[in-house]
Each structure stands twice: as C-alpha cells, then as structure tokens.
Design a protein around this motif. Structure first.
Motif, PDB file in Angstrom:
ATOM      1  N   ASN A  50      14.573  12.039  18.224  1.00  0.00           N
ATOM      2  CA  ASN A  50      15.520  11.814  17.147  1.00  0.00           C
ATOM      3  C   ASN A  50      16.023  13.137  16.581  1.00  0.00           C
ATOM      4  O   ASN A  50      16.158  14.106  17.317  1.00  0.00           O
ATOM      5  CB  ASN A  50      14.932  10.886  16.078  1.00  0.00           C
ATOM      6  N   ARG A  51      16.307  13.181  15.263  1.00  0.00           N
ATOM      7  CA  ARG A  51      17.080  14.276  14.684  1.00  0.00           C
ATOM      8  C   ARG A  51      16.240  15.229  13.841  1.00  0.00           C
ATOM      9  O   ARG A  51      15.187  14.871  13.321  1.00  0.00           O
ATOM     10  CB  ARG A  51      18.214  13.708  13.812  1.00  0.00           C
ATOM     11  N   ILE A  52      16.773  16.456  13.706  1.00  0.00           N
ATOM     12  CA  ILE A  52      16.248  17.467  12.795  1.00  0.00           C
ATOM     13  C   ILE A  52      17.371  17.809  11.819  1.00  0.00           C
ATOM     14  O   ILE A  52      18.487  18.139  12.248  1.00  0.00           O
ATOM     15  CB  ILE A  52      15.813  18.751  13.536  1.00  0.00           C
ATOM     16  N   ARG A  53      17.086  17.741  10.528  1.00  0.00           N
ATOM     17  CA  ARG A  53      18.127  18.031   9.542  1.00  0.00           C
ATOM     18  C   ARG A  53      18.696  19.433   9.738  1.00  0.00           C
ATOM     19  O   ARG A  53      17.980  20.426   9.727  1.00  0.00           O
ATOM     20  CB  ARG A  53      17.570  17.898   8.120  1.00  0.00           C
ATOM     21  N   ASP A  54      20.013  19.492   9.966  1.00  0.00           N
ATOM     22  CA  ASP A  54      20.748  20.746  10.153  1.00  0.00           C
ATOM     23  C   ASP A  54      20.224  21.572  11.321  1.00  0.00           C
ATOM     24  O   ASP A  54      20.526  22.759  11.440  1.00  0.00           O
ATOM     25  CB  ASP A  54      20.716  21.585   8.860  1.00  0.00           C
ATOM     26  N   GLY A  55      19.437  20.970  12.204  1.00  0.00           N
ATOM     27  CA  GLY A  55      18.933  21.697  13.364  1.00  0.00           C
ATOM     28  C   GLY A  55      17.942  22.798  13.016  1.00  0.00           C
ATOM     29  O   GLY A  55      17.659  23.661  13.852  1.00  0.00           O
ATOM     30  N   ARG A  56      17.375  22.745  11.804  1.00  0.00           N
ATOM     31  CA  ARG A  56      16.440  23.785  11.357  1.00  0.00           C
ATOM     32  C   ARG A  56      15.137  23.147  10.876  1.00  0.00           C
ATOM     33  O   ARG A  56      15.130  22.050  10.336  1.00  0.00           O
ATOM     34  CB  ARG A  56      17.048  24.596  10.220  1.00  0.00           C
ATOM     35  N   VAL A  66      17.289  25.450  16.070  1.00  0.00           N
ATOM     36  CA  VAL A  66      17.401  25.034  17.464  1.00  0.00           C
ATOM     37  C   VAL A  66      18.848  25.017  17.950  1.00  0.00           C
ATOM     38  O   VAL A  66      19.095  24.762  19.130  1.00  0.00           O
ATOM     39  CB  VAL A  66      16.752  23.646  17.696  1.00  0.00           C
ATOM     40  N   GLN A  67      19.810  25.278  17.039  1.00  0.00           N
ATOM     41  CA  GLN A  67      21.226  25.320  17.408  1.00  0.00           C
ATOM     42  C   GLN A  67      21.908  26.546  16.807  1.00  0.00           C
ATOM     43  O   GLN A  67      22.907  26.432  16.107  1.00  0.00           O
ATOM     44  CB  GLN A  67      21.935  24.044  16.930  1.00  0.00           C
ATOM     45  N   PRO A  68      21.402  27.741  17.077  1.00  0.00           N
ATOM     46  CA  PRO A  68      21.978  28.934  16.455  1.00  0.00           C
ATOM     47  C   PRO A  68      23.444  29.127  16.865  1.00  0.00           C
ATOM     48  O   PRO A  68      23.803  28.972  18.025  1.00  0.00           O
ATOM     49  CB  PRO A  68      21.108  30.068  16.993  1.00  0.00           C
ATOM     50  N   GLY A  69      24.269  29.429  15.874  1.00  0.00           N
ATOM     51  CA  GLY A  69      25.683  29.694  16.146  1.00  0.00           C
ATOM     52  C   GLY A  69      26.548  28.454  16.236  1.00  0.00           C
ATOM     53  O   GLY A  69      27.776  28.560  16.263  1.00  0.00           O
ATOM     54  N   GLU A  70      25.945  27.247  16.310  1.00  0.00           N
ATOM     55  CA  GLU A  70      26.737  26.021  16.411  1.00  0.00           C
ATOM     56  C   GLU A  70      27.203  25.592  15.026  1.00  0.00           C
ATOM     57  O   GLU A  70      26.426  25.574  14.065  1.00  0.00           O
ATOM     58  CB  GLU A  70      25.926  24.904  17.067  1.00  0.00           C
ATOM     59  N   THR A  71      28.485  25.207  14.938  1.00  0.00           N
ATOM     60  CA  THR A  71      29.057  24.800  13.661  1.00  0.00           C
ATOM     61  C   THR A  71      29.497  23.340  13.657  1.00  0.00           C
ATOM     62  O   THR A  71      29.975  22.842  12.647  1.00  0.00           O
ATOM     63  CB  THR A  71      30.267  25.687  13.310  1.00  0.00           C
ATOM     64  N   GLY A  72      29.366  22.664  14.771  1.00  0.00           N
ATOM     65  CA  GLY A  72      29.732  21.249  14.851  1.00  0.00           C
ATOM     66  C   GLY A  72      28.591  20.377  14.363  1.00  0.00           C
ATOM     67  O   GLY A  72      28.022  20.609  13.295  1.00  0.00           O
ATOM     68  N   VAL A  73      28.251  19.353  15.149  1.00  0.00           N
ATOM     69  CA  VAL A  73      27.141  18.468  14.798  1.00  0.00           C
ATOM     70  C   VAL A  73      25.835  19.231  14.974  1.00  0.00           C
ATOM     71  O   VAL A  73      25.499  19.690  16.059  1.00  0.00           O
ATOM     72  CB  VAL A  73      27.142  17.203  15.672  1.00  0.00           C
ATOM     73  N   ARG A  74      25.101  19.349  13.876  1.00  0.00           N
ATOM     74  CA  ARG A  74      23.835  20.092  13.901  1.00  0.00           C
ATOM     75  C   ARG A  74      22.709  19.117  13.550  1.00  0.00           C
ATOM     76  O   ARG A  74      22.354  18.959  12.392  1.00  0.00           O
ATOM     77  CB  ARG A  74      23.874  21.245  12.907  1.00  0.00           C
ATOM     78  N   ASP A  75      22.196  18.456  14.568  1.00  0.00           N
ATOM     79  CA  ASP A  75      21.127  17.488  14.310  1.00  0.00           C
ATOM     80  C   ASP A  75      19.949  17.638  15.268  1.00  0.00           C
ATOM     81  O   ASP A  75      19.004  16.857  15.201  1.00  0.00           O
ATOM     82  CB  ASP A  75      21.659  16.063  14.345  1.00  0.00           C
ATOM     83  N   GLY A  76      20.008  18.659  16.167  1.00  0.00           N
ATOM     84  CA  GLY A  76      18.873  18.916  17.051  1.00  0.00           C
ATOM     85  C   GLY A  76      18.399  17.695  17.802  1.00  0.00           C
ATOM     86  O   GLY A  76      17.196  17.491  17.989  1.00  0.00           O
ATOM     87  N   LEU A  77      19.314  16.891  18.299  1.00  0.00           N
ATOM     88  CA  LEU A  77      18.987  15.539  18.751  1.00  0.00           C
ATOM     89  C   LEU A  77      18.106  15.505  20.002  1.00  0.00           C
ATOM     90  O   LEU A  77      18.438  16.080  21.030  1.00  0.00           O
ATOM     91  CB  LEU A  77      20.291  14.772  19.004  1.00  0.00           C
ATOM     92  N   HIS A  78      16.982  14.827  19.901  1.00  0.00           N
ATOM     93  CA  HIS A  78      16.182  14.336  21.034  1.00  0.00           C
ATOM     94  C   HIS A  78      15.559  15.406  21.923  1.00  0.00           C
ATOM     95  O   HIS A  78      15.377  15.200  23.127  1.00  0.00           O
ATOM     96  CB  HIS A  78      17.020  13.385  21.875  1.00  0.00           C
ATOM     97  N   GLY A  79      15.210  16.536  21.365  1.00  0.00           N
ATOM     98  CA  GLY A  79      14.358  17.454  22.096  1.00  0.00           C
ATOM     99  C   GLY A  79      15.054  18.340  23.109  1.00  0.00           C
ATOM    100  O   GLY A  79      16.248  18.604  23.008  1.00  0.00           O
TER     101      GLY A  79
END
Length: 308
Positions: A50-56, A66-79
């Motif tokens: 599932n998700r991680i809030r803001d990918g952090r 887990v999503q450095p530099g990404e500005t779109g959907v930041r939810d770190g979805l599913h590992g």
C-alpha cells in the motif's frame, strides 16, 4: 502461468463446468501491461504494501524518501519488487506442482530503502479433499543485512468467477471487526480516528457488490475454527465461490478494491489482498515492521475454488 518479472501470476486456470479451462485470475495479458503495472494485478508487495504518506518515512531517527525528486503522485505505492527480475528455483521433491522465485533488495539499489532483504515467492497448485482446485502462495522476506530493517509483505490478487462479465452481481464477505478510515489520498487518518468498529462484529459484506466503489482495508480479523481468516467471493446465481484463507498472525489486513480505475476491464474482477501491515505503517508504527538480521517474515495464503 507466472512471469519472472515481479514473480507475478498471469493466469490461474481451472476446469469449468463444461470441462473447458476458465481463468479465475485477472492478470496482465501482455508484456506492455506487465511493465505498465496498472492496478498492480496479482503483484507481490515487498518490503511494504500500500501507500506511504508523501513517499517519506522515518526509521530510527533518520528520514528517508522513496521518491526523491518526484513532484507528481508521491505515495510510495506497493514496495520495490513488482518489476524486479526474480530467479526461478525448482522444487522437484514436491508432491504437487510448485514454483519458487527469489529476488534480492540491495541497500544501494533503491532510494529511501538502504537495507538488504531477500524476497522469496512460492506458488503451489493442489487439489482439496473434495477435488477443489487450490492455489497456495507463500511469501517470505529475510533480512540479509547486519542491522534491523523495516519489512512487510502483501499480495494483490484479482479474482473473477465464471459466467460474470463484471463483479456487480457477486457477493463478498470479510470476517473483520474494524474498517480503516482514509483521507482523500487513501492514507489512514491520524491515530485512532483511522479505525471504525463494524457492528455487529465481523459483519463486513457486499451482497451483491452492485455499484459499490471500494478501496479500503479491514483489520482485527476474525479467525474461524481452523484458525484461519476466510474471505469469500460468491456468485448467488451459479453458487461458485472463491475462498481466500490467511493466517491472522502473519497478515493482519484484508484490503478490498473493486477495480474502478483500472485502464482495462474496470470492475471485471476484484482485488482481495492479504497484507502484513496496513497503509503508512512505516510512519504510524515503524517498529512493528522490525525484521532483525537473519530473521524471516512470512505471509501465507490459500485460494480455494468451489463450483456451485
């Protein structure tokens, strides 16, 4: 049929009423679909689901992204392993057909996850005592590093039943005491606000599914007399059913998704997902995910098909 990419089930076929094979799993139909990962069809979810809030998240005082530099959907979805290349390993001694696949997560391989974890996936095909086709799944995560690591597991299968073009006429039951309440980003609300008691206890059901839109987790699962938690998809018209069994000590969550935003064949199948932990556990309770060096976490599930 299983793809090495992500150790992903592409199809699970069983004999239908007329003897012809029917596919109970709504998997990817091409390499292009598999690479796009739309809907995470039948995906293995590790080292979190599932998700991680803001990918952090913060682990032992250090914040990771887990999503450095990404500005779109930041939810770190599913590992991290849904596009990993798994190595095939045979199981020649098994009485029933089995397939084992293994991949490794290296500490310098993925942004925001500096840990060493091996992920093993074993699929088995069995026949029940009454001749029911059965699919077994065992996932393991083993900490191969020298320090504690946060690690969880999940499985994201999509199921359908013969004779139904959509899920609308199907029934679903999940034996749980609590539903997880989420915000607009599908992240659980803070603290205890995230949990809503089901009344009466265990009475979580959609019968029929109709036009209900569901993307929600359930917890405080209620085991049956055999100790397993059984979620059931059933056709009231044909009597066919699929029963998903999981161990509540290993997988504390059942997540249900009715497939409303899939790019192909929306609501032709539904996802009923056993998971070790819920969304954003890396922020809510990261210590619960602790996996010590040399230790292994398991998630086992069994899916039984019964014709009406």
């Amino acid at each position: 049929m299983v793809a090495r990419t992500g150790a992903t089930i592409l199809s699970w076929q069983v004999p239908g009423e007329d003897g012809e094979l029917v596919d109970l799993s709504d998997g990817y139909r091409s390499g292009q679909e598999l690479n796009a990962r739309d809907g995470f069809r039948n995906a293995v979810l590790a080292p979190w689901s599932n998700r991680i809030r803001d990918g952090r998240y913060t682990w032992r005082g250090t914040e990771y992204d887990v999503q450095p530099g990404e500005t779109g959907v930041r939810d770190g979805l599913h590992g991290l392993v849904s596009q990993a290349d798994f190595e095939l390993r045979g199981d020649a001694g098994a009485a029933e057909p089995r397939l084992t696949l293994v991949t490794s997560i290296a500490p310098d391989e993925h942004a925001g996850y500096p840990f060493s974890v091996d992920v093993t996936v074993t699929y088995g095909l069995e026949t029940g005592a009454d001749g029911q086709p059965t699919l077994t799944v065992e996932l393991t995560a083993t900490n191969t590093g020298d320090e504690d690591a946060p690690a969880g597991l999940g499985w994201h299968p999509y199921f359908r039943l013969p004779g139904h073009e959509t899920i609308d006429d199907l029934e679903l039951s999940v034996p749980a005491r609590t539903r997880v309440i989420i915000d607009e980003g599908l992240i659980p609300l803070p603290g205890d606000a995230a949990f809503e008691t089901v009344e009466p206890a265990g009475d979580i059901g959609l019968g029929p599914v109709g036009d209900a839109v569901v993307d929600q987790a359930f917890t405080d699962l209620i085991p049956g007399s055999d100790g397993s938690v059984t979620s059931v998809i059933r056709s009231p018209r044909t009597g066919d059913s699929l029963t998903l069994r999981q161990d509540p000590d290993e997988s504390r969550i059942v997540h249900v998704f009715t497939g409303d935003i899939l790019a192909r064949d929306r609501r032709a199948s539904m996802a009923v997902e056993p998971c070790s932990f819920g969304a954003d556990t890396l922020n809510r309770d990261p210590e619960a995910m602790t996996l010590a060096p040399g230790s292994t976490r398991r998630l086992r599930a069994e899916v039984v098909y019964r014709r009406g």
